[in-house]
Write a protein that holds these residues in place. Structure first.
Motif, PDB file in Angstrom:
ATOM      1  N   ASP A   1      30.609  40.553  47.145  1.00  0.00           N
ATOM      2  CA  ASP A   1      29.952  39.659  46.200  1.00  0.00           C
ATOM      3  C   ASP A   1      30.409  39.952  44.771  1.00  0.00           C
ATOM      4  O   ASP A   1      30.624  39.033  43.972  1.00  0.00           O
ATOM      5  N   LEU A   2      30.561  41.227  44.431  1.00  0.00           N
ATOM      6  CA  LEU A   2      31.019  41.588  43.091  1.00  0.00           C
ATOM      7  C   LEU A   2      32.452  41.127  42.854  1.00  0.00           C
ATOM      8  O   LEU A   2      32.810  40.689  41.755  1.00  0.00           O
ATOM      9  N   LYS A   3      33.281  41.195  43.881  1.00  0.00           N
ATOM     10  CA  LYS A   3      34.655  40.710  43.782  1.00  0.00           C
ATOM     11  C   LYS A   3      34.677  39.208  43.499  1.00  0.00           C
ATOM     12  O   LYS A   3      35.428  38.725  42.654  1.00  0.00           O
ATOM     13  N   SER A   4      33.813  38.474  44.198  1.00  0.00           N
ATOM     14  CA  SER A   4      33.722  37.032  43.982  1.00  0.00           C
ATOM     15  C   SER A   4      33.266  36.717  42.571  1.00  0.00           C
ATOM     16  O   SER A   4      33.768  35.776  41.938  1.00  0.00           O
ATOM     17  N   ALA A   5      32.338  37.496  42.051  1.00  0.00           N
ATOM     18  CA  ALA A   5      31.843  37.271  40.690  1.00  0.00           C
ATOM     19  C   ALA A   5      32.956  37.462  39.670  1.00  0.00           C
ATOM     20  O   ALA A   5      33.099  36.675  38.729  1.00  0.00           O
ATOM     21  N   ALA A   6      33.766  38.505  39.848  1.00  0.00           N
ATOM     22  CA  ALA A   6      34.868  38.753  38.913  1.00  0.00           C
ATOM     23  C   ALA A   6      35.924  37.666  38.994  1.00  0.00           C
ATOM     24  O   ALA A   6      36.474  37.229  37.978  1.00  0.00           O
ATOM     25  N   GLU A   7      36.209  37.189  40.201  1.00  0.00           N
ATOM     26  CA  GLU A   7      37.257  36.182  40.377  1.00  0.00           C
ATOM     27  C   GLU A   7      36.826  34.796  39.931  1.00  0.00           C
ATOM     28  O   GLU A   7      37.651  33.882  39.863  1.00  0.00           O
ATOM     29  N   GLU A   8      35.547  34.615  39.625  1.00  0.00           N
ATOM     30  CA  GLU A   8      35.085  33.345  39.076  1.00  0.00           C
ATOM     31  C   GLU A   8      35.513  33.168  37.626  1.00  0.00           C
ATOM     32  O   GLU A   8      35.526  32.047  37.112  1.00  0.00           O
ATOM     33  N   LEU A   9      35.881  34.244  36.950  1.00  0.00           N
ATOM     34  CA  LEU A   9      36.358  34.140  35.579  1.00  0.00           C
ATOM     35  C   LEU A   9      37.735  33.476  35.577  1.00  0.00           C
ATOM     36  O   LEU A   9      38.573  33.732  36.438  1.00  0.00           O
ATOM     37  N   ALA A  10      37.961  32.625  34.582  1.00  0.00           N
ATOM     38  CA  ALA A  10      39.108  31.707  34.615  1.00  0.00           C
ATOM     39  C   ALA A  10      40.457  32.410  34.778  1.00  0.00           C
ATOM     40  O   ALA A  10      41.266  32.012  35.601  1.00  0.00           O
ATOM     41  N   TRP A  11      40.731  33.434  34.014  1.00  0.00           N
ATOM     42  CA  TRP A  11      42.060  34.037  34.007  1.00  0.00           C
ATOM     43  C   TRP A  11      42.217  35.169  35.019  1.00  0.00           C
ATOM     44  O   TRP A  11      43.287  35.759  35.124  1.00  0.00           O
ATOM     45  N   VAL A  12      41.163  35.498  35.726  1.00  0.00           N
ATOM     46  CA  VAL A  12      41.224  36.619  36.667  1.00  0.00           C
ATOM     47  C   VAL A  12      41.889  36.167  37.958  1.00  0.00           C
ATOM     48  O   VAL A  12      41.489  35.176  38.558  1.00  0.00           O
ATOM     49  N   GLY A  13      42.918  36.913  38.392  1.00  0.00           N
ATOM     50  CA  GLY A  13      43.614  36.601  39.625  1.00  0.00           C
ATOM     51  C   GLY A  13      43.115  37.436  40.783  1.00  0.00           C
ATOM     52  O   GLY A  13      42.261  37.022  41.552  1.00  0.00           O
ATOM     53  N   ARG A  14      43.643  38.672  40.885  1.00  0.00           N
ATOM     54  CA  ARG A  14      43.244  39.562  41.983  1.00  0.00           C
ATOM     55  C   ARG A  14      42.313  40.645  41.466  1.00  0.00           C
ATOM     56  O   ARG A  14      42.480  41.160  40.369  1.00  0.00           O
ATOM     57  N   VAL A  15      41.333  40.990  42.306  1.00  0.00           N
ATOM     58  CA  VAL A  15      40.366  42.033  41.970  1.00  0.00           C
ATOM     59  C   VAL A  15      40.185  42.938  43.169  1.00  0.00           C
ATOM     60  O   VAL A  15      40.087  42.468  44.300  1.00  0.00           O
ATOM     61  N   SER A  16      40.169  44.232  42.933  1.00  0.00           N
ATOM     62  CA  SER A  16      39.819  45.195  43.983  1.00  0.00           C
ATOM     63  C   SER A  16      38.778  46.154  43.410  1.00  0.00           C
ATOM     64  O   SER A  16      38.860  46.531  42.238  1.00  0.00           O
ATOM     65  N   LEU A  17      37.803  46.525  44.245  1.00  0.00           N
ATOM     66  CA  LEU A  17      36.731  47.419  43.812  1.00  0.00           C
ATOM     67  C   LEU A  17      36.675  48.641  44.721  1.00  0.00           C
ATOM     68  O   LEU A  17      36.920  48.535  45.927  1.00  0.00           O
ATOM     69  N   ARG A  18      36.313  49.772  44.134  1.00  0.00           N
ATOM     70  CA  ARG A  18      36.234  51.022  44.901  1.00  0.00           C
ATOM     71  C   ARG A  18      35.058  51.853  44.395  1.00  0.00           C
ATOM     72  O   ARG A  18      34.840  51.971  43.192  1.00  0.00           O
ATOM     73  N   ARG A  19      34.293  52.402  45.354  1.00  0.00           N
ATOM     74  CA  ARG A  19      33.198  53.294  44.987  1.00  0.00           C
ATOM     75  C   ARG A  19      33.762  54.684  44.699  1.00  0.00           C
ATOM     76  O   ARG A  19      34.564  55.196  45.483  1.00  0.00           O
ATOM     77  N   VAL A  20      33.345  55.267  43.594  1.00  0.00           N
ATOM     78  CA  VAL A  20      33.758  56.634  43.246  1.00  0.00           C
ATOM     79  C   VAL A  20      32.496  57.466  43.096  1.00  0.00           C
ATOM     80  O   VAL A  20      31.692  57.233  42.201  1.00  0.00           O
ATOM     81  N   TRP A  21      32.323  58.397  44.021  1.00  0.00           N
ATOM     82  CA  TRP A  21      31.117  59.229  44.051  1.00  0.00           C
ATOM     83  C   TRP A  21      31.037  60.089  42.798  1.00  0.00           C
ATOM     84  O   TRP A  21      32.051  60.585  42.318  1.00  0.00           O
ATOM     85  N   PRO A  22      29.846  60.261  42.187  1.00  0.00           N
ATOM     86  CA  PRO A  22      28.546  59.823  42.736  1.00  0.00           C
ATOM     87  C   PRO A  22      27.991  58.538  42.115  1.00  0.00           C
ATOM     88  O   PRO A  22      27.048  57.975  42.648  1.00  0.00           O
ATOM     89  N   ASP A  23      28.584  58.055  40.973  1.00  0.00           N
ATOM     90  CA  ASP A  23      27.883  56.965  40.277  1.00  0.00           C
ATOM     91  C   ASP A  23      28.840  56.006  39.563  1.00  0.00           C
ATOM     92  O   ASP A  23      28.460  55.376  38.587  1.00  0.00           O
ATOM     93  N   ARG A  24      30.076  55.886  40.078  1.00  0.00           N
ATOM     94  CA  ARG A  24      31.059  55.078  39.363  1.00  0.00           C
ATOM     95  C   ARG A  24      31.636  53.998  40.262  1.00  0.00           C
ATOM     96  O   ARG A  24      31.916  54.225  41.439  1.00  0.00           O
TER      97      ARG A  24
END
Length: 263
Positions: free
Chosen positions: A86-109
């Motif tokens: 869902d967060l990836k979809s939110a970022a890609e809704e921005l006009a100039w954004v092409g590809r987005v990848s997200l990664r959890r980094v323990w413990p809070d990032r």
């Protein structure tokens, strides 16, 4: 003397005690699982919240702060339960954004890697297209100046882009730049050069026809200023000259323009 029959024993009513116990234990286990899920969903964002959204990538039209704000407003849950899709979809809704990848980094990032669209040309009236044939709307007043214009149906954008990239190289070798490239609904190709000449290539043998123009370009330019070169003939082409040009020398194509049909 009639024999007496023993009285029938009534069948026990309801499930046996062991079945009732199993049903009760199953219901209790289900309730415990539901409660555990609720408690986990309630406490996990509080005990393991995402405190940092880290945006990486070369950004020009969207700042890191805007992306952080967009993802932060859509963020639900903690480090374990955040919905990355869902967060990836939110970022890609921005006009100039092409590809987005997200990664959890323990413990809070949460690490967000972003690639912006890089426009190759304008697409039709108010959009842009990338070298991969991706069409996107950049938003009001943000179309870069100086880009060539590609025109056609959205479904054929990759095809138009491929032809533009190939023909751009071919024409640059002859000293010409493409201003507009159009593919109409009938499959008819048309080029407008920066020098002001329009090339009509038609629907078939387009590579051969463009090569014919490139080979004859020096002779045409020596003769005057061509406004339109109609290459939709099997064995030649027709030229419309600028009114200010002197009487042009007939282009030596090797064949008469009437020796073939247009198409």
């Amino acid at each position: 003397m009639a024999e007496s029959t023993p009285d029938s024993v009534p069948a026990p009513s309801g499930p046996p005690p062991r079945s009732r116990l199993r049903a009760f234990l199953g219901l209790a286990l289900l309730c415990a699982m539901v409660a555990a899920v609720w408690l986990f969903g309630y406490w996990e964002p509080r005990l393991l919240p995402i405190r940092v959204i880290e945006v990486e990538g070369e950004l020009h039209h969207h700042s890191s702060r805007l992306l952080e704000k967009t993802i932060g407003e859509r963020l639900r849950g903690g480090i374990l339960t955040a919905d990355l899709v869902d967060l990836k979809s939110a970022a890609e809704e921005l006009a100039w954004v092409g590809r987005v990848s997200l990664r959890r980094v323990w413990p809070d990032r949460l690490q967000v890697r972003v690639e912006e669209h890089r426009p190759l040309a304008r697409w039709n009236a108010d959009r842009l297209v990338t070298a991969e044939g991706v069409v996107f709307h950049p938003g009001t007043g943000t179309i870069p100046a100086g880009l060539p214009v590609l025109e056609g149906d959205d479904s054929r954008a990759p095809e138009v882009v491929r032809q533009y990239l190939k023909w751009r190289e071919d024409l640059m070798l002859a000293g010409h730049l493409i201003q507009v490239l159009t593919l109409d609904p009938r499959g008819d190709w048309r080029l407008e050069l920066v020098m002001g000449t329009e090339l009509r290539l038609g629907t078939g043998a387009i590579e051969e026809r463009l090569a014919r123009f490139i080979a004859s370009a020096p002779q045409l330019e020596a003769a005057g200023q061509p406004l339109e070169v109609d290459l939709r003939y099997s064995n030649g082409f027709a030229v419309k000259w600028a009114p200010s040009a002197e009487s042009p020398v007939p282009a030596n194509t090797g064949r008469s323009k009437r020796s073939g049909n247009r198409g």
